[in-house]
Design a protein around this motif. Sequence first.
Motif, short mmCIF file in Angstrom:
data_model
loop_
_atom_site.label_atom_id
_atom_site.label_comp_id
_atom_site.label_asym_id
_atom_site.label_seq_id
_atom_site.Cartn_x
_atom_site.Cartn_y
_atom_site.Cartn_z
N LEU A 1 -32.97 23.17 44.56
CA LEU A 1 -32.34 22.53 45.72
C LEU A 1 -33.47 22.08 46.65
CD1 LEU A 1 -29.61 25.22 46.44
CD2 LEU A 1 -29.21 22.99 45.40
N ASP A 2 -33.46 20.80 47.03
CA ASP A 2 -34.51 20.35 47.94
C ASP A 2 -33.93 19.64 49.17
OD1 ASP A 2 -33.76 18.09 46.48
OD2 ASP A 2 -35.56 18.15 45.26
N GLU A 3 -33.45 18.41 48.99
CA GLU A 3 -32.95 17.65 50.14
C GLU A 3 -31.79 18.35 50.85
OE1 GLU A 3 -34.35 15.08 51.46
OE2 GLU A 3 -35.90 15.01 49.90
N SER A 4 -30.95 19.03 50.09
CA SER A 4 -29.76 19.65 50.68
C SER A 4 -30.07 20.88 51.53
CB SER A 4 -28.78 20.03 49.57
OG SER A 4 -29.36 20.95 48.68
N VAL A 5 -31.31 21.39 51.49
CA VAL A 5 -31.64 22.58 52.27
C VAL A 5 -32.64 22.28 53.39
CG1 VAL A 5 -31.16 24.12 50.33
CG2 VAL A 5 -33.48 23.24 50.66
N LYS A 6 -32.95 21.01 53.60
CA LYS A 6 -33.90 20.66 54.66
C LYS A 6 -33.38 21.09 56.03
CE LYS A 6 -36.71 18.41 51.86
NZ LYS A 6 -38.02 18.97 51.48
N TRP A 7 -32.07 20.99 56.24
CA TRP A 7 -31.50 21.34 57.54
C TRP A 7 -31.65 22.82 57.85
CZ3 TRP A 7 -27.25 24.66 58.07
CH2 TRP A 7 -26.64 25.02 56.87
N LEU A 8 -31.93 23.64 56.82
CA LEU A 8 -32.16 25.06 57.03
C LEU A 8 -33.62 25.37 57.33
CD1 LEU A 8 -30.00 26.51 54.10
CD2 LEU A 8 -29.45 26.56 56.54
N GLY A 9 -34.45 24.33 57.37
CA GLY A 9 -35.88 24.54 57.58
C GLY A 9 -36.61 24.90 56.31
N LEU A 10 -35.96 24.71 55.15
CA LEU A 10 -36.55 25.04 53.86
C LEU A 10 -37.06 23.78 53.18
CD1 LEU A 10 -33.89 27.56 52.56
CD2 LEU A 10 -36.26 28.11 53.06
N ASP A 11 -38.14 23.93 52.45
CA ASP A 11 -38.64 22.83 51.63
C ASP A 11 -37.83 22.74 50.33
OD1 ASP A 11 -40.97 20.83 51.27
OD2 ASP A 11 -40.96 21.96 49.40
N SER A 12 -37.53 23.91 49.73
CA SER A 12 -36.74 23.94 48.50
C SER A 12 -36.30 25.36 48.20
CB SER A 12 -37.54 23.39 47.31
OG SER A 12 -38.64 24.24 47.02
N ILE A 13 -35.32 25.48 47.32
CA ILE A 13 -34.90 26.77 46.76
C ILE A 13 -34.89 26.63 45.25
CG2 ILE A 13 -33.12 28.53 46.63
CD1 ILE A 13 -32.11 27.66 49.34
#
Length: 669
Positions: free
Chosen positions: A548-560
């Motif tokens: 997961l990359d773009e969908s987690v940007k709002w969480l301050g994450l680069d990727s999961i």
Amino acid sequence: MRFLLLFIYCFFSTQSFALSFQNEFKANQLAKVVSVRGQVVLGHNKGRLIDYPKVGDSIDQNIYISVRENSQIQLQIKNGGLLTLKAVSRVFISKNSRLNRLPVILFEGNISYKDPLKRPNLEVRLGSSGIKYWGDAFAIRLRGSEKEVVKEEGSILERSGAIEAVKMESNANVELIMDDSPLPEVEKKQKAIEQKPKGQMPTESSVDDFSDIFGESASQSITPAASTITSDSAAEFEDVFGDPIKPVEADVVVKGIEKPKGKRTSDFDFYLRNSTYLHAPTKESRHDKQIDHLDLRLNGKVKWSGVGNAVQTSFKVDISNREHVYRPLKDAFDFRNDKRFPIELTELYYLESSKSFDLTIGKKIVKLGKGIIYSPTDKISPRDQIVPVAPFTSGAFITQADFYSDQSTYTILAVPYFVGTRSPTSLSRWSLQNDGSDLTFETELPEKFYKQIQLLLKFESTIKGWDIFAALFNGPNPDPVIRKEISVINNRPEFKLFKEHAYTSFFSAGFSTVFGSLELHGEVLKSNTEQGKDDNYTQGMLGFRYTLDESVKWLGLDSIDIITEYAKEVIQQPQSRPFFVVSSINSRIYRDAVMGTFIFKFSDEFYLNYDYQFDYADKGQANVFGVSWHKKDSGEWRLKIENFSGEKDSLFGKWDLNDNLAVEYFYTF
């Protein structure tokens, strides 16, 4: 007697477990080879080595790729789509990525990229210029002073560049390249620049050559530019790849790679682990009573490479304050010893390579399966699991021949000197003997010499994006069984225990494929042991990896990164041979288990991870919570909490006093 058998049962275990996968998963992987046709040559930037890629190979370092005439290679980009390099193409792939885009430098040729999830994760730079393109579905052709760019309708394609970096043929070209408008608008503006000299435009026939890239007309969005390959760089590439490159004038010289005769590369890494246990062993136990365990390990790899051949050696130097881990100096070359030696040569082999044939002789680590955490098929390279939370793999003594035909590989492998897996010693706190009693076993191999040799036949191929394999194995099983002998001395019965590696046949098959960010893989293995000395069983594994990359940007994450695998075993015929008291069942701990990891990436420097294994067969579980901090040129630090729990007789239940706080440090130099 009953107590003795229970005692043996508790002792006998390979004791690998899910945390070991952390040493096999390549967090720095850039791409994976999914298909190769014809002759493709890899030139490694560090040490200038020559290699020939095979399906399944990992790209995890700076590398040059040269695709010769009538040839092609396809790479699955990590967190991205499919990159295709067509005939007579030369690129450089860099591991120094920023903004989640894989940097590729195109020197000459025809490349295309497409990501079904529309992530603009590939960045193409033209030679050593500042001109860059990035997008989710596009193609670029660079031949001499002619450049063509095609993007799929509705896709993303952006561009940047520096005027002073490249010598252009005319001001018109400069204005077009530097324009910030979308590519279709650039084409319109070109028609308005009639008072300025025009550069060479692509012909109708050259545009038609792109029509097969996206499966539709490619007449839109084509703009010209200049090549950046010079006569100096062309000569250097010609030395390495043997194909001429037509030079053109440019301001920037592209640095090539030298002819790789007698080249040597070396890589070293240092590993430190300190474990602080939260509980002490029971007072009546004879286990190691230390609360802190310190492990230090230096790994080294040296490779000498010429054109078409190479010699590689790997070694480790291991130091630990753990008790009962090392064998004495007099047993230094007893590779079948149950204890490790502080200095070990893990690999030393010679490789002779050609376009259609490879021959490998020596000691080498061999990986057969598709699993990331667990592979039922990997039965060749011995595992050292004396410390289950920090295991390592050693090389097997092999003679291997690989034959290549189109997208298929045929492998014949023999292991004339068999070495089994090492388990925790009986006095280790990781042993399954709760009281720490010191049982001794004699190791036995099949009586006939030819049955002591492991033989493997393997077929591997790629069909429409699916990597598949099938393999047949015969030889000593690395997972031993326990046999007892009873003798009468002075009217008293005495027992002698043997750890026997029974002659076994395995048939296995597996697959892996990619759908955008989702990678799927699986394996199945059928085991049959002669004369009922072990269980006959079938074991399967199915797993996936999803990013997961773009969908987690709002969480301050680069990727999961999510990795999950499930393994299941079915026994067709239990062990039945008289005097064989324990089968290899305790070594097969993934009989009904799910295992995996979640890697939460906040930046290139900071990670959180959660690793787990749930054993449904014995009702136990392991959970690991970790924090990683990585700084370039400073190594990587990890802080982990490792927790084990389960029913009293389960593997993780027996480790319930081994909960610990671990600090790890990795440094590569």
